[in-house]
Design a protein around this motif. Structure first.
Motif, PDB file in Angstrom:
ATOM      1  N   MET A   1       0.849  -1.263   0.100  1.00 55.41           N
ATOM      2  CA  MET A   1       0.002   0.204   0.056  1.00 55.41           C
ATOM      3  C   MET A   1       0.694   1.196   0.045  1.00 55.41           C
ATOM      4  O   MET A   1       0.507   2.390  -0.685  1.00 55.41           O
ATOM      5  N   LYS A   2       1.882   1.211   0.790  1.00 56.36           N
ATOM      6  CA  LYS A   2       2.922   2.289   0.787  1.00 56.36           C
ATOM      7  C   LYS A   2       3.349   2.656  -0.559  1.00 56.36           C
ATOM      8  O   LYS A   2       3.565   3.743  -1.030  1.00 56.36           O
ATOM      9  N   GLN A   3       4.011   1.455  -1.273  1.00 52.04           N
ATOM     10  CA  GLN A   3       4.518   1.591  -2.451  1.00 52.04           C
ATOM     11  C   GLN A   3       3.377   2.077  -3.540  1.00 52.04           C
ATOM     12  O   GLN A   3       3.924   3.026  -4.468  1.00 52.04           O
ATOM     13  N   ARG A   4       2.271   1.963  -3.246  1.00 51.58           N
ATOM     14  CA  ARG A   4       1.172   2.492  -4.402  1.00 51.58           C
ATOM     15  C   ARG A   4       1.128   3.924  -3.941  1.00 51.58           C
ATOM     16  O   ARG A   4       0.948   4.638  -4.987  1.00 51.58           O
ATOM     17  N   GLU A   5       1.029   4.146  -2.817  1.00 54.98           N
ATOM     18  CA  GLU A   5       1.094   5.829  -2.654  1.00 54.98           C
ATOM     19  C   GLU A   5       2.204   6.602  -3.101  1.00 54.98           C
ATOM     20  O   GLU A   5       2.327   7.614  -3.551  1.00 54.98           O
ATOM     21  N   PHE A   6       3.539   5.876  -2.997  1.00 60.45           N
ATOM     22  CA  PHE A   6       4.737   6.657  -3.610  1.00 60.45           C
ATOM     23  C   PHE A   6       4.506   6.711  -4.920  1.00 60.45           C
ATOM     24  O   PHE A   6       4.933   7.855  -5.550  1.00 60.45           O
ATOM     25  N   ALA A   7       4.084   5.447  -5.668  1.00 61.20           N
ATOM     26  CA  ALA A   7       3.959   5.635  -7.303  1.00 61.20           C
ATOM     27  C   ALA A   7       2.794   6.555  -7.651  1.00 61.20           C
ATOM     28  O   ALA A   7       3.135   7.430  -8.627  1.00 61.20           O
ATOM     29  N   GLN A   8       1.734   6.722  -6.604  1.00 55.01           N
ATOM     30  CA  GLN A   8       0.775   7.768  -6.967  1.00 55.01           C
ATOM     31  C   GLN A   8       1.079   9.168  -7.153  1.00 55.01           C
ATOM     32  O   GLN A   8       0.804  10.107  -7.791  1.00 55.01           O
ATOM     33  N   LYS A   9       1.870   9.378  -5.851  1.00 52.68           N
ATOM     34  CA  LYS A   9       2.524  10.655  -5.547  1.00 52.68           C
ATOM     35  C   LYS A   9       3.372  11.181  -6.903  1.00 52.68           C
ATOM     36  O   LYS A   9       3.625  12.176  -7.337  1.00 52.68           O
ATOM     37  N   PHE A 115      -6.098  -1.237  -6.726  1.00 53.57           N
ATOM     38  CA  PHE A 115      -5.300  -1.829  -5.935  1.00 53.57           C
ATOM     39  C   PHE A 115      -6.618  -2.908  -5.174  1.00 53.57           C
ATOM     40  O   PHE A 115      -7.476  -2.519  -4.904  1.00 53.57           O
ATOM     41  N   PHE A 116      -6.124  -4.235  -5.521  1.00 53.63           N
ATOM     42  CA  PHE A 116      -7.130  -5.263  -4.892  1.00 53.63           C
ATOM     43  C   PHE A 116      -6.738  -5.975  -3.897  1.00 53.63           C
ATOM     44  O   PHE A 116      -5.481  -6.439  -3.616  1.00 53.63           O
ATOM     45  N   TYR A 117      -7.600  -6.186  -2.884  1.00 56.15           N
ATOM     46  CA  TYR A 117      -7.128  -6.927  -1.868  1.00 56.15           C
ATOM     47  C   TYR A 117      -8.088  -8.031  -1.395  1.00 56.15           C
ATOM     48  O   TYR A 117      -9.533  -7.632  -1.390  1.00 56.15           O
ATOM     49  N   ASN A 118      -7.987  -9.257  -1.453  1.00 57.68           N
ATOM     50  CA  ASN A 118      -9.110 -10.188  -1.382  1.00 57.68           C
ATOM     51  C   ASN A 118     -10.239 -10.093  -2.415  1.00 57.68           C
ATOM     52  O   ASN A 118     -11.269 -10.376  -2.191  1.00 57.68           O
ATOM     53  N   GLY A 119      -9.881  -9.813  -3.702  1.00 60.26           N
ATOM     54  CA  GLY A 119     -10.749  -9.658  -4.781  1.00 60.26           C
ATOM     55  C   GLY A 119     -11.372  -8.307  -4.576  1.00 60.26           C
ATOM     56  O   GLY A 119     -12.519  -8.070  -5.445  1.00 60.26           O
ATOM     57  N   GLU A 120     -11.117  -7.376  -3.528  1.00 60.56           N
ATOM     58  CA  GLU A 120     -11.959  -6.196  -3.487  1.00 60.56           C
ATOM     59  C   GLU A 120     -11.139  -4.833  -4.143  1.00 60.56           C
ATOM     60  O   GLU A 120      -9.875  -5.036  -3.476  1.00 60.56           O
ATOM     61  N   GLU A 121     -11.590  -3.901  -4.673  1.00 62.35           N
ATOM     62  CA  GLU A 121     -10.658  -2.891  -5.075  1.00 62.35           C
ATOM     63  C   GLU A 121     -10.886  -1.951  -4.089  1.00 62.35           C
ATOM     64  O   GLU A 121     -12.050  -1.352  -3.567  1.00 62.35           O
ATOM     65  N   ILE A 122      -9.966  -1.500  -3.413  1.00 62.46           N
ATOM     66  CA  ILE A 122      -9.643  -0.766  -2.176  1.00 62.46           C
ATOM     67  C   ILE A 122      -8.850   0.489  -2.275  1.00 62.46           C
ATOM     68  O   ILE A 122      -8.597   1.129  -1.213  1.00 62.46           O
ATOM     69  N   SER A 123      -8.732   0.982  -3.460  1.00 62.22           N
ATOM     70  CA  SER A 123      -7.603   2.143  -3.829  1.00 62.22           C
ATOM     71  C   SER A 123      -8.220   3.434  -3.092  1.00 62.22           C
ATOM     72  O   SER A 123      -7.365   4.144  -2.435  1.00 62.22           O
ATOM     73  N   THR A 124      -9.741   3.650  -3.164  1.00 63.58           N
ATOM     74  CA  THR A 124     -10.081   4.727  -2.287  1.00 63.58           C
ATOM     75  C   THR A 124      -9.888   4.852  -0.991  1.00 63.58           C
ATOM     76  O   THR A 124     -10.106   6.017  -0.293  1.00 63.58           O
ATOM     77  N   LEU A 125      -9.712   3.665  -0.255  1.00 62.96           N
ATOM     78  CA  LEU A 125      -9.472   3.494   1.109  1.00 62.96           C
ATOM     79  C   LEU A 125      -8.095   3.784   1.742  1.00 62.96           C
ATOM     80  O   LEU A 125      -7.923   3.662   2.945  1.00 62.96           O
ATOM     81  N   ILE A 126      -7.095   3.486   0.801  1.00 62.11           N
ATOM     82  CA  ILE A 126      -5.731   3.246   1.259  1.00 62.11           C
ATOM     83  C   ILE A 126      -5.114   4.415   2.038  1.00 62.11           C
ATOM     84  O   ILE A 126      -4.770   4.096   2.940  1.00 62.11           O
ATOM     85  N   PRO A 127      -5.386   5.579   1.691  1.00 62.14           N
ATOM     86  CA  PRO A 127      -5.071   6.717   2.600  1.00 62.14           C
ATOM     87  C   PRO A 127      -5.547   6.418   4.093  1.00 62.14           C
ATOM     88  O   PRO A 127      -4.669   6.612   4.935  1.00 62.14           O
TER      89      PRO A 127
END
Length: 317
Positions: A1-9, A115-127
């Motif tokens: 998840m942190k890697q995703r935030e770094f890539a998004q920024k 970003f998927f976790y257990n088959g669910e898209e949770i990208s909006t919840l990551i922050p």
């Protein structure tokens, strides 16, 4: 998840840099053309004063008024020039250079938009998930944190409205999509097709000749779509799409094609139009994304209609 935030920024910084460089390049073009025209006007004015002797007023006996007038004329001419074919080519060449310069960061960031976790898209919840994990000294589990975040989540109506606005702007910017279906063996098949929008949100029309092989695939009712990217890399994608034969004939939707897909009817005889099969494409939800945003758009009315159609006896009731 942190890697995703770094890539998004990193992706957002690249998109912001592209935006500012585009504005700076456009401003530079306008400034250069303005200066050139102002200098030319001043030179022509100076030559005219010497070649055509006449009693010039004291103000006009100097060159700077001609420079001011030339600058105004130059700015107006430059503003019109950047909208012309030559100006658009110059801006397009700069856009290609910027896309190549920042393509690595843009594509790397786009890979992480979902970003998927257990088959669910949770990208909006990551922050909020990361904030909760860093705040709690010993969180019970990641699943518990996600459940807590989801339970206390507030969905801003502005974000939903913004997603609809982006969706509508993208449908107005293109009329070509990649439609994917499958045959009875599960073999996938994709093809480019022209589409038109309707007055119902998330409902489009596509047409096909009655003897085309894809007719049998369309009649299966399931499809996925991806619109062609715009100049800013924006697309609409969805795998929650339903297809059904429309009760409308092609002449009933011909005006939509004339207005939205220029020259689509060229080469189609009245007999071809009468035979053309119209399919209604219903989107339950879609993802609108570009280098700068990634929004999920829900069409609740379409989801309700699909649920009612899937319920046994729903049509009879």
């Amino acid at each position: 998840m942190k890697q995703r935030e770094f890539a998004q920024k990193k992706r957002l910084r690249a998109a912001s840099s592209m935006y500012h460089e585009r504005r700076r390049y456009r401003g530079l073009l306008v400034t250069v053309v303005t200066i050139m025209i102002a200098v030319i006007v001043a030179i022509v004015y100076g030559l005219a004063r010497h070649v055509l002797p006449s009693p010039w007023p004291q103000l006009w006996a100097r060159t700077w008024p001609a420079l001011v007038i030339g600058a105004i004329i130059g700015w107006l001419a430059a503003s019109l020039w950047v909208r012309s074919a030559g100006g658009r080519r110059a801006l397009a060449a700069n856009d290609r250079r910027l896309n190549e310069k920042y393509s690595g960061d843009l594509h790397a960031g786009r890979r992480w938009q979902q970003f998927f976790y257990n088959g669910e898209e949770i990208s909006t919840l990551i922050p909020r998930i990361l904030y909760a994990l860093e705040r709690d000294v010993a969180p019970e589990s990641l699943d518990a944190v996600i459940a807590s975040v989801r339970a206390t989540r507030y969905e801003n109506p502005r974000f939903r409205a913004r997603g609809r606005e982006i969706f509508n702007s993208l449908t107005a910017a293109t009329d070509l999509l990649l439609l994917s279906t499958s045959d009875e063996r599960g073999q996938p098949s994709s093809r480019f097709m022209r589409f038109v929008t309707t007055d119902r949100p998330g409902v489009w029309y596509v047409t096909s000749a009655p003897d085309a092989p894809k007719i049998h695939e369309f009649d299966r009712g399931c499809a996925a779509l991806l619109t062609v990217p715009t100049d800013s890399g924006a697309t609409i994608s969805s795998n929650r799409v339903r297809l059904r034969r429309s009760d409308k004939a092609f002449p009933d939707v011909a005006d939509l094609y004339r207005a939205q897909v220029p020259r689509y009817l060229d080469g189609m005889t009245p007999a071809d139009q009468a035979c053309e099969v119209v399919y209604e494409l219903t989107i339950e939800s879609a993802c609108v994304s570009s280098w700068e945003y990634n929004e999920v758009v829900q069409f609740e009315n379409n989801q309700l209609l699909s649920a009612r159609a899937a319920t046994p006896g729903a049509l009879l009731g």
